[in-house]
Scaffold this motif. Structure first.
Motif, mmCIF file in Angstrom:
data_model
loop_
_atom_site.group_PDB
_atom_site.id
_atom_site.type_symbol
_atom_site.label_atom_id
_atom_site.label_comp_id
_atom_site.label_asym_id
_atom_site.label_seq_id
_atom_site.Cartn_x
_atom_site.Cartn_y
_atom_site.Cartn_z
ATOM 1 N N ALA A 152 0.773 -1.345 -0.056
ATOM 2 C CA ALA A 152 0.108 -0.081 -0.049
ATOM 3 C C ALA A 152 0.957 1.421 0.137
ATOM 4 N N GLY A 153 2.142 1.267 0.183
ATOM 5 C CA GLY A 153 3.048 2.281 0.170
ATOM 6 C C GLY A 153 2.686 3.402 1.335
ATOM 7 N N GLN A 154 2.251 2.913 2.578
ATOM 8 C CA GLN A 154 2.111 3.497 3.627
ATOM 9 C C GLN A 154 3.503 3.707 4.251
ATOM 10 N N THR A 155 3.451 4.641 5.160
ATOM 11 C CA THR A 155 4.549 5.041 6.108
ATOM 12 C C THR A 155 4.075 4.224 7.408
ATOM 13 N N VAL A 156 4.980 3.200 7.997
ATOM 14 C CA VAL A 156 4.497 2.466 8.947
ATOM 15 C C VAL A 156 5.580 2.977 10.222
ATOM 16 N N ASP A 157 4.998 2.963 11.372
ATOM 17 C CA ASP A 157 5.576 3.274 12.443
ATOM 18 C C ASP A 157 5.481 1.959 13.322
ATOM 19 N N PHE A 180 3.601 -4.268 -7.090
ATOM 20 C CA PHE A 180 4.295 -2.990 -6.218
ATOM 21 C C PHE A 180 5.776 -3.166 -6.558
ATOM 22 N N THR A 181 6.451 -2.332 -6.123
ATOM 23 C CA THR A 181 8.142 -2.382 -6.029
ATOM 24 C C THR A 181 8.382 -2.394 -4.345
ATOM 25 N N GLU A 182 9.033 -3.472 -4.204
ATOM 26 C CA GLU A 182 9.676 -3.644 -2.911
ATOM 27 C C GLU A 182 10.395 -2.296 -2.328
ATOM 28 N N VAL A 183 10.141 -1.990 -1.035
ATOM 29 C CA VAL A 183 10.870 -0.990 -0.295
ATOM 30 C C VAL A 183 12.100 -1.642 0.124
#
Length: 174
Positions: free
Chosen positions: A79-84, A131-134
């Motif tokens: 989802a491309g979210q910023t995760v804390d 999606f492309t992996e982070v």
């Protein structure tokens, strides 16, 4: 003072006949529930009991680890979210398995929250969506791969959980 225990769970059964999406989601939910079933009824102290020396693998560490794996694959990567992340930091990449000061009740709530957020992140998306992996590798995946990988990840760790639970109180089962 009441001792907190991991809640009992009515594990959902895997689907026997279903379309692809329902089959993948059903098997993933089955394995999510299986991990919780392996923890059900245990105290915080029991959840911190390691498998066998020299390993420090614990049931609580597995719950914490899987919460972060849910966040990593479904939210940050897909989802491309910023995760804390609740446990991981670059300085302490294995903090999910360090349960020495853990709060089991809070960690179970984190697990449930991450599962719900993973469901939200994938709702309405095609299994073919890519999606492309982070990170450095930058590999391309589709959502279908994430579901299959998560089923595999849970299945492997549920085998660990079964052995740890047997060591704690002799309970075995599927």
């Amino acid at each position: 003072m009441t001792t907190w225990r991991a809640p009992e769970i009515d594990r959902r059964h895997e689907p026997l006949v279903a379309g692809e999406r329902a089959m993948l989601e059903g098997w993933l939910d089955y394995h999510r529930d299986t991990l919780l079933l392996k923890c059900a009824g245990l105290t915080e102290e029991q959840l911190r009991t390691p498998s066998v020396e020299p390993s420090g693998l614990t049931l609580l560490g597995l719950v914490r680890h899987m919460a972060e794996v849910e966040a990593w694959w479904f939210r940050e990567n897909f989802a491309g979210q910023t995760v804390d992340y609740p446990y991981f930091t670059p300085e302490t990449p294995d903090a999910d398995h360090d349960v020495s000061d853990a709060d089991a009740e809070a960690d179970f709530a984190t697990f449930h929250r991450e599962v719900a957020l993973a469901r939200d992140a994938t709702a309405g998306h095609s299994l073919d969506e890519t999606f492309t992996e982070v990170g450095a590798k930058k590999r391309t995946f589709n959502l279908r791969w994430v579901y299959v990988h998560m089923i595999e990840e849970y299945a492997r760790h549920n085998g660990h959980a079964d052995l740890i639970r047997e060591r704690i109180d002799g309970v075995t089962g599927d």
